[in-house]
Design a protein around this motif. Sequence first.
Motif, PDB file in Angstrom:
ATOM      1  N   ASN A  77      65.508  52.144  38.407  1.00 55.59           N
ATOM      2  CA  ASN A  77      65.304  52.151  39.679  1.00 55.59           C
ATOM      3  C   ASN A  77      66.208  51.648  40.875  1.00 55.59           C
ATOM      4  O   ASN A  77      65.896  51.581  41.917  1.00 55.59           O
ATOM      5  N   ILE A  78      67.162  51.485  40.066  1.00 61.74           N
ATOM      6  CA  ILE A  78      68.494  50.737  41.100  1.00 61.74           C
ATOM      7  C   ILE A  78      69.396  51.954  41.523  1.00 61.74           C
ATOM      8  O   ILE A  78      69.850  52.468  40.500  1.00 61.74           O
ATOM      9  N   HIS A  79      69.671  52.167  42.858  1.00 62.71           N
ATOM     10  CA  HIS A  79      70.744  53.157  42.965  1.00 62.71           C
ATOM     11  C   HIS A  79      71.780  52.622  44.061  1.00 62.71           C
ATOM     12  O   HIS A  79      71.513  51.976  44.996  1.00 62.71           O
ATOM     13  N   ILE A  80      72.949  52.607  43.396  1.00 66.28           N
ATOM     14  CA  ILE A  80      73.852  51.849  44.129  1.00 66.28           C
ATOM     15  C   ILE A  80      75.110  53.034  44.574  1.00 66.28           C
ATOM     16  O   ILE A  80      75.621  53.657  43.915  1.00 66.28           O
ATOM     17  N   GLY A  81      75.413  52.890  45.999  1.00 70.19           N
ATOM     18  CA  GLY A  81      76.267  53.799  46.417  1.00 70.19           C
ATOM     19  C   GLY A  81      77.672  53.552  46.359  1.00 70.19           C
ATOM     20  O   GLY A  81      78.097  52.650  45.691  1.00 70.19           O
ATOM     21  N   ARG A  82      78.569  54.189  47.184  1.00 71.08           N
ATOM     22  CA  ARG A  82      80.023  54.241  47.053  1.00 71.08           C
ATOM     23  C   ARG A  82      80.553  52.975  47.586  1.00 71.08           C
ATOM     24  O   ARG A  82      80.182  52.580  48.770  1.00 71.08           O
ATOM     25  N   GLN A  83      81.586  52.565  46.983  1.00 66.93           N
ATOM     26  CA  GLN A  83      82.273  51.270  47.335  1.00 66.93           C
ATOM     27  C   GLN A  83      81.235  49.897  47.931  1.00 66.93           C
ATOM     28  O   GLN A  83      81.395  49.363  48.893  1.00 66.93           O
ATOM     29  N   PHE A 140      74.654  39.499  36.190  1.00 67.11           N
ATOM     30  CA  PHE A 140      73.598  40.228  37.069  1.00 67.11           C
ATOM     31  C   PHE A 140      72.474  40.597  36.270  1.00 67.11           C
ATOM     32  O   PHE A 140      72.588  40.343  34.953  1.00 67.11           O
ATOM     33  N   GLN A 141      71.228  40.464  36.838  1.00 59.90           N
ATOM     34  CA  GLN A 141      70.105  40.667  36.232  1.00 59.90           C
ATOM     35  C   GLN A 141      69.276  41.650  36.912  1.00 59.90           C
ATOM     36  O   GLN A 141      69.189  41.526  38.128  1.00 59.90           O
ATOM     37  N   CYS A 142      68.287  42.358  36.038  1.00 57.98           N
ATOM     38  CA  CYS A 142      67.276  43.217  36.875  1.00 57.98           C
ATOM     39  C   CYS A 142      66.290  43.493  35.797  1.00 57.98           C
ATOM     40  O   CYS A 142      66.437  42.957  34.552  1.00 57.98           O
ATOM     41  N   GLU A 143      65.255  44.095  36.205  1.00 56.49           N
ATOM     42  CA  GLU A 143      63.882  44.329  35.135  1.00 56.49           C
ATOM     43  C   GLU A 143      64.093  45.602  34.252  1.00 56.49           C
ATOM     44  O   GLU A 143      63.908  45.850  33.293  1.00 56.49           O
ATOM     45  N   SER A 163      57.424  48.961  28.701  1.00 57.49           N
ATOM     46  CA  SER A 163      58.107  48.005  27.983  1.00 57.49           C
ATOM     47  C   SER A 163      59.210  48.639  27.366  1.00 57.49           C
ATOM     48  O   SER A 163      60.195  47.956  27.211  1.00 57.49           O
ATOM     49  N   ALA A 164      59.116  49.827  26.983  1.00 60.11           N
ATOM     50  CA  ALA A 164      60.476  50.742  26.292  1.00 60.11           C
ATOM     51  C   ALA A 164      61.596  50.777  27.402  1.00 60.11           C
ATOM     52  O   ALA A 164      62.567  50.452  26.989  1.00 60.11           O
ATOM     53  N   ILE A 165      61.111  50.910  28.484  1.00 58.71           N
ATOM     54  CA  ILE A 165      62.385  51.015  29.796  1.00 58.71           C
ATOM     55  C   ILE A 165      62.808  49.629  29.872  1.00 58.71           C
ATOM     56  O   ILE A 165      64.216  49.326  30.091  1.00 58.71           O
ATOM     57  N   ARG A 166      62.111  48.547  30.088  1.00 59.04           N
ATOM     58  CA  ARG A 166      62.484  47.391  30.091  1.00 59.04           C
ATOM     59  C   ARG A 166      63.575  46.768  28.964  1.00 59.04           C
ATOM     60  O   ARG A 166      64.408  46.024  29.213  1.00 59.04           O
ATOM     61  N   ALA A 167      62.842  47.011  27.611  1.00 56.86           N
ATOM     62  CA  ALA A 167      63.903  46.807  26.583  1.00 56.86           C
ATOM     63  C   ALA A 167      65.191  47.505  26.454  1.00 56.86           C
ATOM     64  O   ALA A 167      66.094  46.921  26.254  1.00 56.86           O
ATOM     65  N   ASN A 168      65.333  48.837  26.862  1.00 52.53           N
ATOM     66  CA  ASN A 168      66.529  49.475  27.060  1.00 52.53           C
ATOM     67  C   ASN A 168      67.199  48.732  28.053  1.00 52.53           C
ATOM     68  O   ASN A 168      68.322  48.669  27.935  1.00 52.53           O
ATOM     69  N   ALA A 169      66.767  48.705  29.341  1.00 55.12           N
ATOM     70  CA  ALA A 169      67.559  47.858  30.241  1.00 55.12           C
ATOM     71  C   ALA A 169      68.296  46.471  29.622  1.00 55.12           C
ATOM     72  O   ALA A 169      69.391  46.068  29.962  1.00 55.12           O
ATOM     73  N   PHE A 170      67.294  45.464  29.012  1.00 56.44           N
ATOM     74  CA  PHE A 170      67.833  44.363  28.509  1.00 56.44           C
ATOM     75  C   PHE A 170      69.082  44.657  27.540  1.00 56.44           C
ATOM     76  O   PHE A 170      70.004  43.792  27.588  1.00 56.44           O
ATOM     77  N   VAL A 171      69.267  45.759  26.617  1.00 53.46           N
ATOM     78  CA  VAL A 171      70.211  45.963  25.882  1.00 53.46           C
ATOM     79  C   VAL A 171      71.461  46.366  26.554  1.00 53.46           C
ATOM     80  O   VAL A 171      72.394  45.947  26.580  1.00 53.46           O
ATOM     81  N   HIS A 172      71.318  47.143  27.740  1.00 50.21           N
ATOM     82  CA  HIS A 172      72.588  47.433  28.731  1.00 50.21           C
ATOM     83  C   HIS A 172      72.885  46.232  29.518  1.00 50.21           C
ATOM     84  O   HIS A 172      73.993  46.148  29.927  1.00 50.21           O
ATOM     85  N   LEU A 173      71.720  45.359  29.902  1.00 57.45           N
ATOM     86  CA  LEU A 173      72.191  44.030  30.500  1.00 57.45           C
ATOM     87  C   LEU A 173      73.068  43.404  29.700  1.00 57.45           C
ATOM     88  O   LEU A 173      74.061  42.551  30.406  1.00 57.45           O
ATOM     89  N   GLN A 174      72.799  43.056  28.390  1.00 56.85           N
ATOM     90  CA  GLN A 174      73.757  42.274  27.749  1.00 56.85           C
ATOM     91  C   GLN A 174      75.060  42.891  27.680  1.00 56.85           C
ATOM     92  O   GLN A 174      76.000  41.849  27.580  1.00 56.85           O
TER      93      GLN A 174
END
Length: 192
Positions: free
Chosen positions: A70-76, A63-66, A21-32
Amino acid sequence: MTEFEKMSQGLAFNGGDDGISAIRANAFVHLQALNAQRSDNITDIAQKLFGHFDPESMVMTPFQCEFGKNIHIGRQTFLNMGVVMLDGAPITLGNNVLVGPNCQFYTAGHPLDYRRRRQWETFCKPIVVENDVWIGGNVVVCQGVTIGARSVIAANSVVTQDVPPDSLVGGTPAKVIRKIHENGDTDALETA
């Protein structure tokens, strides 16, 4: 092992765990914060939200995520607007990946047995998109799928199984339409 680690590895986990729940809440703050920025000004926030984000990549908002981490985005790599990632397990996008608008990546699944679903039982499997892949708009990529390098996924496809490298796939469920041959596809798939 934490409940988040269990979830990320496809093991049984407690979805109501305080750590999750804490990780999900942290993601919500960054998503906003991310969705309130211009898309050309999101690198600092994206590097806080995602497990890895290369500064040469771009995420168009919204953009939305949970969970984000757990998301890893490469170069370009480019994600167009409206992308949704349910990242209970890792979602890895390689280098030079193009993701069309309104694409969805689902690592989570549920049992066919309704009695187990009543308990909200969930299992997560990773998604991997290798280098130089183009995913057309409105594509759904399901859990456990690997999309091989240089492949193209036609718009509105639902990808339920692995895609071999150098393949054009399309449909629901997506199937290989043909192989893509290097230097031979100049008429290439502008409609994908």
